[in-house]
Design a protein around this motif. Structure first.
Motif, PDB file in Angstrom:
ATOM      1  N   ALA A  21      -1.881   5.793  -2.482  1.00  0.00           N
ATOM      2  CA  ALA A  21      -0.865   6.799  -2.165  1.00  0.00           C
ATOM      3  C   ALA A  21       0.370   6.660  -3.052  1.00  0.00           C
ATOM      4  O   ALA A  21       0.901   7.653  -3.552  1.00  0.00           O
ATOM      5  CB  ALA A  21      -0.474   6.702  -0.691  1.00  0.00           C
ATOM      6  N   LEU A  22       0.820   5.428  -3.258  1.00  0.00           N
ATOM      7  CA  LEU A  22       2.018   5.227  -4.079  1.00  0.00           C
ATOM      8  C   LEU A  22       1.722   5.349  -5.563  1.00  0.00           C
ATOM      9  O   LEU A  22       2.301   6.179  -6.256  1.00  0.00           O
ATOM     10  CB  LEU A  22       2.652   3.863  -3.791  1.00  0.00           C
ATOM     11  CG  LEU A  22       3.862   3.530  -4.679  1.00  0.00           C
ATOM     12  CD1 LEU A  22       4.961   4.566  -4.506  1.00  0.00           C
ATOM     13  CD2 LEU A  22       4.372   2.142  -4.393  1.00  0.00           C
ATOM     14  N   TRP A  23       0.815   4.510  -6.063  1.00  0.00           N
ATOM     15  CA  TRP A  23       0.643   4.373  -7.509  1.00  0.00           C
ATOM     16  C   TRP A  23      -0.234   5.439  -8.143  1.00  0.00           C
ATOM     17  O   TRP A  23      -0.066   5.740  -9.330  1.00  0.00           O
ATOM     18  CB  TRP A  23       0.101   2.985  -7.852  1.00  0.00           C
ATOM     19  CG  TRP A  23       1.103   1.924  -7.543  1.00  0.00           C
ATOM     20  CD1 TRP A  23       1.053   1.019  -6.532  1.00  0.00           C
ATOM     21  CD2 TRP A  23       2.330   1.682  -8.223  1.00  0.00           C
ATOM     22  NE1 TRP A  23       2.169   0.226  -6.543  1.00  0.00           N
ATOM     23  CE2 TRP A  23       2.976   0.616  -7.585  1.00  0.00           C
ATOM     24  CE3 TRP A  23       2.954   2.273  -9.329  1.00  0.00           C
ATOM     25  CZ2 TRP A  23       4.199   0.122  -8.000  1.00  0.00           C
ATOM     26  CZ3 TRP A  23       4.172   1.775  -9.749  1.00  0.00           C
ATOM     27  CH2 TRP A  23       4.786   0.709  -9.079  1.00  0.00           C
ATOM     28  N   LEU A  24      -1.185   6.010  -7.389  1.00  0.00           N
ATOM     29  CA  LEU A  24      -2.116   6.950  -8.005  1.00  0.00           C
ATOM     30  C   LEU A  24      -1.889   8.386  -7.575  1.00  0.00           C
ATOM     31  O   LEU A  24      -2.426   9.304  -8.185  1.00  0.00           O
ATOM     32  CB  LEU A  24      -3.565   6.539  -7.702  1.00  0.00           C
ATOM     33  CG  LEU A  24      -3.944   5.124  -8.129  1.00  0.00           C
ATOM     34  CD1 LEU A  24      -5.395   4.847  -7.797  1.00  0.00           C
ATOM     35  CD2 LEU A  24      -3.667   4.902  -9.602  1.00  0.00           C
ATOM     36  N   ASP A  25      -1.111   8.574  -6.520  1.00  0.00           N
ATOM     37  CA  ASP A  25      -0.871   9.932  -6.034  1.00  0.00           C
ATOM     38  C   ASP A  25       0.598  10.332  -6.201  1.00  0.00           C
ATOM     39  O   ASP A  25       0.893  11.318  -6.845  1.00  0.00           O
ATOM     40  CB  ASP A  25      -1.300  10.029  -4.566  1.00  0.00           C
ATOM     41  CG  ASP A  25      -1.462  11.458  -4.105  1.00  0.00           C
ATOM     42  OD1 ASP A  25      -1.728  12.348  -4.939  1.00  0.00           O
ATOM     43  OD2 ASP A  25      -1.324  11.706  -2.892  1.00  0.00           O
ATOM     44  N   ALA A  26       1.513   9.541  -5.664  1.00  0.00           N
ATOM     45  CA  ALA A  26       2.932   9.917  -5.662  1.00  0.00           C
ATOM     46  C   ALA A  26       3.644   9.590  -6.990  1.00  0.00           C
ATOM     47  O   ALA A  26       4.426  10.391  -7.490  1.00  0.00           O
ATOM     48  CB  ALA A  26       3.649   9.243  -4.505  1.00  0.00           C
ATOM     49  N   ALA A  27       3.384   8.413  -7.526  1.00  0.00           N
ATOM     50  CA  ALA A  27       4.102   7.972  -8.731  1.00  0.00           C
ATOM     51  C   ALA A  27       3.638   8.741  -9.953  1.00  0.00           C
ATOM     52  O   ALA A  27       2.446   9.060 -10.087  1.00  0.00           O
ATOM     53  CB  ALA A  27       3.894   6.475  -8.947  1.00  0.00           C
ATOM     54  N   LYS A  28       4.553   9.007 -10.828  1.00  0.00           N
ATOM     55  CA  LYS A  28       4.227   9.603 -12.133  1.00  0.00           C
ATOM     56  C   LYS A  28       4.013   8.447 -13.088  1.00  0.00           C
ATOM     57  O   LYS A  28       4.901   7.633 -13.316  1.00  0.00           O
ATOM     58  CB  LYS A  28       5.386  10.495 -12.587  1.00  0.00           C
ATOM     59  CG  LYS A  28       5.159  11.167 -13.909  1.00  0.00           C
ATOM     60  CD  LYS A  28       4.165  12.291 -13.763  1.00  0.00           C
ATOM     61  CE  LYS A  28       4.075  13.037 -15.093  1.00  0.00           C
ATOM     62  NZ  LYS A  28       2.778  13.558 -15.354  1.00  0.00           N
ATOM     63  N   LEU A  29       2.803   8.341 -13.643  1.00  0.00           N
ATOM     64  CA  LEU A  29       2.445   7.230 -14.525  1.00  0.00           C
ATOM     65  C   LEU A  29       2.437   7.674 -15.977  1.00  0.00           C
ATOM     66  O   LEU A  29       2.099   8.822 -16.277  1.00  0.00           O
ATOM     67  CB  LEU A  29       1.068   6.687 -14.140  1.00  0.00           C
ATOM     68  CG  LEU A  29       0.925   6.187 -12.703  1.00  0.00           C
ATOM     69  CD1 LEU A  29      -0.513   5.799 -12.416  1.00  0.00           C
ATOM     70  CD2 LEU A  29       1.863   5.016 -12.453  1.00  0.00           C
ATOM     71  N   PRO A  30       2.768   6.756 -16.894  1.00  0.00           N
ATOM     72  CA  PRO A  30       2.730   7.119 -18.309  1.00  0.00           C
ATOM     73  C   PRO A  30       1.287   7.282 -18.796  1.00  0.00           C
ATOM     74  O   PRO A  30       0.378   6.637 -18.271  1.00  0.00           O
ATOM     75  CB  PRO A  30       3.397   5.927 -19.013  1.00  0.00           C
ATOM     76  CG  PRO A  30       3.228   4.790 -18.066  1.00  0.00           C
ATOM     77  CD  PRO A  30       3.197   5.381 -16.680  1.00  0.00           C
ATOM     78  N   ASN A  31       1.104   8.145 -19.783  1.00  0.00           N
ATOM     79  CA  ASN A  31      -0.234   8.328 -20.369  1.00  0.00           C
ATOM     80  C   ASN A  31      -0.565   7.172 -21.273  1.00  0.00           C
ATOM     81  O   ASN A  31       0.247   6.550 -21.842  1.00  0.00           O
ATOM     82  CB  ASN A  31      -0.320   9.626 -21.158  1.00  0.00           C
ATOM     83  CG  ASN A  31      -0.358  10.825 -20.228  1.00  0.00           C
ATOM     84  OD1 ASN A  31      -0.902  10.756 -19.132  1.00  0.00           O
ATOM     85  ND2 ASN A  31       0.229  11.904 -20.662  1.00  0.00           N
TER      86      ASN A  31
END
Length: 151
Positions: free
Chosen positions: A141-151
Protein backbone atom coordinates in the motif's frame (compact mmCIF):
# COMPACT_ATOMS: atom_id res chain seq x y z
CA UNK A 1 17.16 -16.64 -8.50
CA UNK A 2 13.45 -17.32 -8.57
CA UNK A 3 11.34 -15.11 -10.74
CA UNK A 4 7.60 -14.99 -10.31
CA UNK A 5 5.74 -13.00 -12.93
CA UNK A 6 2.16 -11.89 -12.50
CA UNK A 7 0.37 -9.46 -14.73
CA UNK A 8 -0.30 -6.25 -12.86
CA UNK A 9 -3.62 -5.26 -14.43
CA UNK A 10 -3.93 -1.54 -15.04
CA UNK A 11 -0.65 -0.67 -13.29
CA UNK A 12 2.67 -0.51 -15.08
CA UNK A 13 4.76 -3.53 -14.23
CA UNK A 14 6.43 -3.13 -10.85
CA UNK A 15 9.58 -5.06 -9.95
CA UNK A 16 10.52 -6.09 -6.42
CA UNK A 17 13.83 -7.66 -5.45
CA UNK A 18 13.39 -10.00 -2.47
CA UNK A 19 16.67 -10.85 -0.75
CA UNK A 20 15.78 -13.83 1.40
CA UNK A 21 17.74 -17.00 2.15
CA UNK A 22 14.83 -18.90 3.73
CA UNK A 23 12.77 -20.68 1.06
CA UNK A 24 9.83 -20.77 3.48
CA UNK A 25 9.90 -17.02 4.10
CA UNK A 26 10.37 -16.34 0.38
CA UNK A 27 7.27 -18.45 -0.30
CA UNK A 28 5.32 -16.53 2.38
CA UNK A 29 6.29 -13.23 0.74
CA UNK A 30 5.20 -14.56 -2.64
CA UNK A 31 1.87 -15.82 -1.26
CA UNK A 32 1.24 -12.53 0.54
CA UNK A 33 1.87 -10.49 -2.62
CA UNK A 34 -0.46 -12.84 -4.51
CA UNK A 35 -3.24 -11.66 -2.20
CA UNK A 36 -2.55 -7.99 -2.91
CA UNK A 37 -3.76 -5.75 -5.67
CA UNK A 38 -0.49 -4.43 -7.10
CA UNK A 39 0.84 -7.91 -7.98
CA UNK A 40 4.48 -6.97 -8.67
CA UNK A 41 6.96 -9.17 -10.47
CA UNK A 42 9.16 -10.66 -7.77
CA UNK A 43 12.81 -11.56 -8.21
CA UNK A 44 14.09 -13.64 -5.32
CA UNK A 45 17.79 -14.04 -4.56
CA UNK A 46 19.23 -16.00 -1.65
CA UNK A 47 22.29 -14.05 -0.50
CA UNK A 48 23.88 -10.63 -0.33
CA UNK A 49 26.35 -11.21 -3.15
CA UNK A 50 23.56 -12.21 -5.52
CA UNK A 51 21.54 -9.17 -4.42
CA UNK A 52 24.33 -6.81 -5.38
CA UNK A 53 24.96 -8.64 -8.65
CA UNK A 54 21.25 -8.26 -9.43
CA UNK A 55 21.22 -4.56 -8.54
CA UNK A 56 24.36 -3.89 -10.59
CA UNK A 57 23.01 -6.13 -13.39
CA UNK A 58 26.14 -8.25 -13.47
CA UNK A 59 26.67 -11.82 -14.66
CA UNK A 60 23.47 -13.82 -14.97
CA UNK A 61 21.48 -10.73 -13.91
CA UNK A 62 22.67 -8.55 -16.81
CA UNK A 63 19.23 -8.50 -18.44
CA UNK A 64 17.18 -8.13 -15.26
CA UNK A 65 15.19 -4.95 -14.66
CA UNK A 66 16.02 -2.37 -12.04
CA UNK A 67 13.72 -3.03 -9.08
CA UNK A 68 11.34 -0.40 -7.76
CA UNK A 69 11.67 -1.81 -4.23
CA UNK A 70 14.07 -4.07 -2.31
CA UNK A 71 12.86 -6.31 0.53
CA UNK A 72 15.99 -7.22 2.46
CA UNK A 73 16.56 -9.86 5.12
CA UNK A 74 19.51 -9.18 7.42
CA UNK A 75 20.77 -12.68 8.18
CA UNK A 76 22.17 -13.70 4.81
CA UNK A 77 25.03 -15.92 3.67
CA UNK A 78 28.15 -14.56 1.94
CA UNK A 79 27.31 -10.89 2.59
CA UNK A 80 25.02 -9.70 5.38
CA UNK A 81 21.90 -7.67 4.80
CA UNK A 82 23.47 -4.73 6.63
CA UNK A 83 26.45 -4.83 4.24
CA UNK A 84 24.05 -4.95 1.27
CA UNK A 85 22.04 -2.05 2.66
CA UNK A 86 25.19 -0.02 3.19
CA UNK A 87 26.36 -0.66 -0.39
CA UNK A 88 22.94 0.20 -1.83
CA UNK A 89 22.77 3.49 0.04
CA UNK A 90 26.37 4.48 -0.85
CA UNK A 91 25.79 3.97 -4.57
CA UNK A 92 24.41 7.12 -6.22
CA UNK A 93 22.43 5.05 -8.76
CA UNK A 94 20.94 2.62 -6.23
CA UNK A 95 20.37 4.73 -3.15
CA UNK A 96 17.04 6.05 -4.44
CA UNK A 97 15.54 2.54 -4.50
CA UNK A 98 13.41 2.16 -1.36
CA UNK A 99 14.92 -0.60 0.77
CA UNK A 100 12.71 -2.23 3.38
CA UNK A 101 14.43 -4.44 5.93
CA UNK A 102 12.19 -7.44 6.65
CA UNK A 103 13.85 -9.65 9.23
CA UNK A 104 13.31 -11.71 12.38
CA UNK A 105 15.42 -9.50 14.66
CA UNK A 106 13.78 -6.97 16.95
CA UNK A 107 17.11 -6.03 18.53
CA UNK A 108 17.19 -2.27 19.14
CA UNK A 109 20.85 -1.95 18.16
CA UNK A 110 20.19 -3.77 14.88
CA UNK A 111 17.23 -1.49 14.15
CA UNK A 112 19.33 1.60 14.89
CA UNK A 113 22.17 0.37 12.65
CA UNK A 114 19.78 -0.18 9.75
CA UNK A 115 18.35 3.32 10.02
CA UNK A 116 21.86 4.74 10.36
CA UNK A 117 22.59 3.01 7.04
CA UNK A 118 19.49 4.70 5.57
CA UNK A 119 16.97 1.85 5.52
CA UNK A 120 13.65 3.26 4.36
CA UNK A 121 11.75 1.02 6.75
CA UNK A 122 12.44 -1.76 9.26
CA UNK A 123 9.86 -4.49 9.86
CA UNK A 124 10.08 -7.55 12.08
CA UNK A 125 8.68 -10.62 10.33
CA UNK A 126 5.37 -11.54 11.95
CA UNK A 127 5.01 -15.10 13.17
CA UNK A 128 1.47 -15.78 11.92
CA UNK A 129 0.52 -16.03 8.25
CA UNK A 130 -2.32 -13.52 8.69
CA UNK A 131 -0.03 -10.91 10.25
CA UNK A 132 2.66 -11.63 7.65
CA UNK A 133 0.12 -10.97 4.87
CA UNK A 134 -0.92 -7.76 6.64
CA UNK A 135 2.71 -6.57 6.80
CA UNK A 136 3.20 -7.24 3.08
CA UNK A 137 -0.12 -5.49 2.36
CA UNK A 138 1.18 -2.44 4.26
CA UNK A 139 4.43 -2.48 2.28
CA UNK A 140 2.44 -2.78 -0.93
CA UNK A 141 0.00 0.00 0.00
CA UNK A 142 2.75 2.47 0.88
CA UNK A 143 5.64 1.67 -1.44
CA UNK A 144 3.92 0.20 -4.50
CA UNK A 145 0.58 1.97 -4.54
CA UNK A 146 0.71 5.33 -2.72
CA UNK A 147 4.37 6.37 -3.08
CA UNK A 148 5.67 7.82 -6.32
CA UNK A 149 8.84 5.87 -7.16
CA UNK A 150 11.64 6.92 -9.50
CA UNK A 151 11.96 5.12 -12.84
Amino acid sequence: MLERAVESGSHSQIYVLVVEDSPGDAKLIEMAFDRGRTRPRLYIVEDGVEALDFLHREGKYANCPRPHLVLLDLNLPRKSGLEVLSEIKRDPHLKVIPTVVLTTSDDELEILRCYQHHANCYLVKPTSFQKFCHAIACIEALWLDAAKLPN
